[in-house]
Design an enzyme around this catalytic site. Structure first.
Site, PDB file in Angstrom:
ATOM      1  N   ALA A  69       0.797  -1.108   0.019  1.00 59.00           N
ATOM      2  CA  ALA A  69       0.033   0.202   0.008  1.00 59.00           C
ATOM      3  C   ALA A  69       0.814   1.171   0.111  1.00 59.00           C
ATOM      4  CB  ALA A  69      -0.994   0.057   1.055  1.00 59.00           C
ATOM      5  N   GLY A 112       0.585  -5.098   0.722  1.00 52.80           N
ATOM      6  CA  GLY A 112      -0.423  -4.945  -0.179  1.00 52.80           C
ATOM      7  C   GLY A 112      -0.277  -5.615  -1.385  1.00 52.80           C
ATOM      8  N   GLU A 115      -0.584  -9.274  -0.725  1.00 54.73           N
ATOM      9  CA  GLU A 115      -1.907  -9.279  -0.588  1.00 54.73           C
ATOM     10  C   GLU A 115      -2.742  -9.556  -1.881  1.00 54.73           C
ATOM     11  OE1 GLU A 115      -2.050  -6.469   2.522  1.00 54.73           O
ATOM     12  OE2 GLU A 115      -2.856  -7.802   3.851  1.00 54.73           O
ATOM     13  N   GLU A 135       4.504  -4.997   7.231  1.00 51.76           N
ATOM     14  CA  GLU A 135       3.613  -3.856   7.976  1.00 51.76           C
ATOM     15  C   GLU A 135       4.153  -3.741   9.333  1.00 51.76           C
ATOM     16  OE1 GLU A 135       2.415  -6.447   6.324  1.00 51.76           O
ATOM     17  OE2 GLU A 135       0.929  -5.345   4.896  1.00 51.76           O
TER      18      GLU A 135
HETATM   19  N1  CAA Z   1       4.664   3.155  -0.697  1.00 50.71           N
HETATM   20  C1  CAA Z   1       4.914   4.294  -1.259  1.00 50.71           C
HETATM   21  N2  CAA Z   1       6.135   4.405  -1.836  1.00 50.71           N
HETATM   22  C2  CAA Z   1       6.815   3.463  -2.058  1.00 50.71           C
HETATM   23  C3  CAA Z   1       6.659   2.063  -1.376  1.00 50.71           C
HETATM   24  C4  CAA Z   1       5.254   2.045  -0.664  1.00 50.71           C
HETATM   25  N3  CAA Z   1       4.910   1.126  -0.058  1.00 50.71           N
HETATM   26  N4  CAA Z   1       7.568   1.253  -1.672  1.00 50.71           N
HETATM   27  C5  CAA Z   1       8.353   2.102  -2.396  1.00 50.71           C
HETATM   28  N5  CAA Z   1       8.089   3.016  -2.536  1.00 50.71           N
HETATM   29  C6  CAA Z   1       8.922   4.372  -3.320  1.00 50.71           C
HETATM   30  C7  CAA Z   1      10.067   4.812  -2.483  1.00 50.71           C
HETATM   31  O1  CAA Z   1       9.460   5.755  -1.463  1.00 50.71           O
HETATM   32  C8  CAA Z   1      10.923   5.098  -3.565  1.00 50.71           C
HETATM   33  O2  CAA Z   1      10.473   6.642  -3.771  1.00 50.71           O
HETATM   34  P1  CAA Z   1      11.441   7.806  -3.935  1.00 50.71           P
HETATM   35  O3  CAA Z   1      12.271   7.599  -5.280  1.00 50.71           O
HETATM   36  O4  CAA Z   1      10.541   9.134  -4.120  1.00 50.71           O
HETATM   37  O5  CAA Z   1      12.127   7.899  -2.788  1.00 50.71           O
HETATM   38  C9  CAA Z   1      10.673   4.437  -4.628  1.00 50.71           C
HETATM   39  O6  CAA Z   1       9.464   3.576  -4.471  1.00 50.71           O
HETATM   40  C10 CAA Z   1      11.854   3.538  -4.794  1.00 50.71           C
HETATM   41  O7  CAA Z   1      11.899   2.628  -3.677  1.00 50.71           O
HETATM   42  P2  CAA Z   1      13.313   2.505  -2.746  1.00 50.71           P
HETATM   43  O8  CAA Z   1      14.127   3.736  -3.048  1.00 50.71           O
HETATM   44  O9  CAA Z   1      12.835   2.190  -1.363  1.00 50.71           O
HETATM   45  O10 CAA Z   1      13.804   1.157  -3.461  1.00 50.71           O
HETATM   46  P3  CAA Z   1      14.790   0.125  -2.716  1.00 50.71           P
HETATM   47  O11 CAA Z   1      15.059  -0.848  -4.039  1.00 50.71           O
HETATM   48  O12 CAA Z   1      15.933   0.729  -2.272  1.00 50.71           O
HETATM   49  O13 CAA Z   1      14.088  -0.696  -1.808  1.00 50.71           O
HETATM   50  C11 CAA Z   1      11.944  -1.937  -1.077  1.00 50.71           C
HETATM   51  C12 CAA Z   1      12.856  -1.543  -2.281  1.00 50.71           C
HETATM   52  C13 CAA Z   1      12.712  -2.763  -0.281  1.00 50.71           C
HETATM   53  C14 CAA Z   1      10.667  -2.794  -1.574  1.00 50.71           C
HETATM   54  C15 CAA Z   1      11.627  -0.684  -0.244  1.00 50.71           C
HETATM   55  O14 CAA Z   1      11.148   0.203  -1.313  1.00 50.71           O
HETATM   56  C16 CAA Z   1      10.589  -0.610   0.899  1.00 50.71           C
HETATM   57  O15 CAA Z   1      10.840  -1.192   1.929  1.00 50.71           O
HETATM   58  N6  CAA Z   1       9.194  -0.627   0.362  1.00 50.71           N
HETATM   59  C17 CAA Z   1       7.940  -0.417   1.353  1.00 50.71           C
HETATM   60  C18 CAA Z   1       7.783  -1.834   1.751  1.00 50.71           C
HETATM   61  C19 CAA Z   1       6.729  -2.157   2.569  1.00 50.71           C
HETATM   62  O16 CAA Z   1       6.815  -1.815   3.700  1.00 50.71           O
HETATM   63  N7  CAA Z   1       5.362  -2.291   2.277  1.00 50.71           N
HETATM   64  C20 CAA Z   1       4.123  -2.417   3.111  1.00 50.71           C
HETATM   65  C21 CAA Z   1       3.327  -1.349   2.867  1.00 50.71           C
HETATM   66  S1  CAA Z   1       2.023  -1.149   4.053  1.00 50.71           S
HETATM   67  C22 CAA Z   1       0.826  -2.228   3.466  1.00 50.71           C
HETATM   68  O17 CAA Z   1       0.995  -2.795   2.232  1.00 50.71           O
HETATM   69  C23 CAA Z   1      -0.564  -2.284   4.044  1.00 50.71           C
HETATM   70  C24 CAA Z   1      -1.571  -3.271   3.793  1.00 50.71           C
HETATM   71  O18 CAA Z   1      -1.485  -4.394   4.226  1.00 50.71           O
HETATM   72  C25 CAA Z   1      -2.406  -3.178   2.685  1.00 50.71           C
END
Ligand code: CAA
Length: 261
Positions: A69, A112, A115, A135
């Site tokens: 998400a 998400g 999911e 999460e």
């Molecule tokens: N939401 C918003 N933006 C996101 C995102 C997310 N879930 N995942 C990645 N992005 C964005 C980053 O902020 C970044 O944006 P900027 O270039 O503007 O800074 C861009 O995508 C590229 O990401 P990274 O620079 O972080 O890429 P990376 O290769 O270094 O890392 C990753 C990749 C490990 C997947 C890392 O992006 C990450 O940890 N993302 C979040 C994963 C996460 O926590 N997901 C769960 C979300 S909560 C949820 O989903 C609730 C639910 O149950 C529905």
């Protein structure tokens, strides 16, 4: 389907009765914002209604199916707004689509994203696929089925480890533990998913829909009820032309031509 109307997804006809939906926010690793999910709901509903479509494939990019998400969109949300607006409630619409949906997963399928993959009926994965529910690292828990569907697929211990520690599992692990149906050779996962979709689209569509309904019932019903539900659907299919055609073709040693009636 008016493909041009969407901002966050691409929709195309992949041929042979398959609709291909590509999540298209590559710079955000396909983070799932509300607008994207609304579009996904519209596109899948349109494919569900379209008689020329027999199966749907959902994919992302090489690097990310979807990294969850959209954290930036939800970071300032408050409880009352989330609760009154039934935040993430509209995501469950995907699981009400009657036609089979195949997820073609490359790269990150986190939160998400994992999911969403699990809301699909079949998951095929590229070797670089990575599944997880991180999460817990954000101070929350899965909110679109992760704690439930992951546990149905993987059992308690591994699901607990994933959900409580936030660790991801590889494509190979996901295959070994039954989260996905198989790992596909690098570069081939979308093509393979379309092939599986095309195979399904050639079958009698009444039986396909009944089959999906019957398998899904096994997640909801006690065994005796599930068996009864399956048997009733099986019996009902004797009212279809496709049953006469399918069994007739077998007896006459020819290929069946289903008319979806
Ligand atoms: N939401 C918003 N933006 C996101 C995102 C997310 N879930 N995942 C990645 N992005 C964005 C980053 O902020 C970044 O944006 P900027 O270039 O503007 O800074 C861009 O995508 C590229 O990401 P990274 O620079 O972080 O890429 P990376 O290769 O270094 O890392 C990753 C990749 C490990 C997947 C890392 O992006 C990450 O940890 N993302 C979040 C994963 C996460 O926590 N997901 C769960 C979300 S909560 C949820 O989903 C609730 C639910 O149950 C529905």
């Amino acid at each position: 389907t008016d493909a041009g109307a969407y901002k966050n997804i691409l929709v195309s006809a992949a041929g042979n009765g398959v609709t291909l939906i590509t999540l298209n926010r590559p710079k955000a690793l396909n983070a799932l914002n509300s607008e994207l999910f609304t579009e996904l709901n519209e596109a899948t509903a349109a494919a569900d209604e379209d008689p020329s479509v027999g199966a749907i494939v959902i994919t992302g990019s090489e690097k990310a199916f979807a990294a969850g998400a959209d954290i930036k969109e939800m970071r300032n949300k408050e409880f009352a707004e989330a609760y009154k607006g039934n935040f993430l409630g509209h995501w469950t619409k995907i699981s009400q689509i009657r036609k089979p949906i195949i997820a073609a997963v490359s790269g990150y399928a986190l939160g998400g994203g994992c999911e969403l993959a699990m809301m699909c009926d079949i998951i095929l994965a590229a070797p670089n696929a990575n599944f997880g529910q991180p999460e817990i690292n954000l101070g929350v828990i899965p909110g679109a089925g992760g704690s439930q569907r992951l546990t149905h697929a993987l059992g308690k211990s591994l699901s607990m480890e994933i959900v409580l520690t936030g660790k991801n599992v590889t494509a190979d692990d996901a295959e070994r533990h039954g989260l996905i149906s198989r790992v596909v050779r690098e570069g081939d996962v979308v093509e393979e998913a379309i092939k599986v979709g095309a195979t399904i689209a050639k079958k009698g569509q009444v039986a396909v829909q009944a089959a999906k309904e019957a398998v899904n019932a096994s997640f909801e019903l006690p065994l005796a009820e599930g068996l009864r539900f399956e048997r009733r659907l099986f019996q009902a299919l004797f009212a279809t032309k496709d049953q006469k055609e399918g069994m007739g073709a077998f007896a006459e040693k020819r290929k069946a031509k289903f008319t979806n009636e």
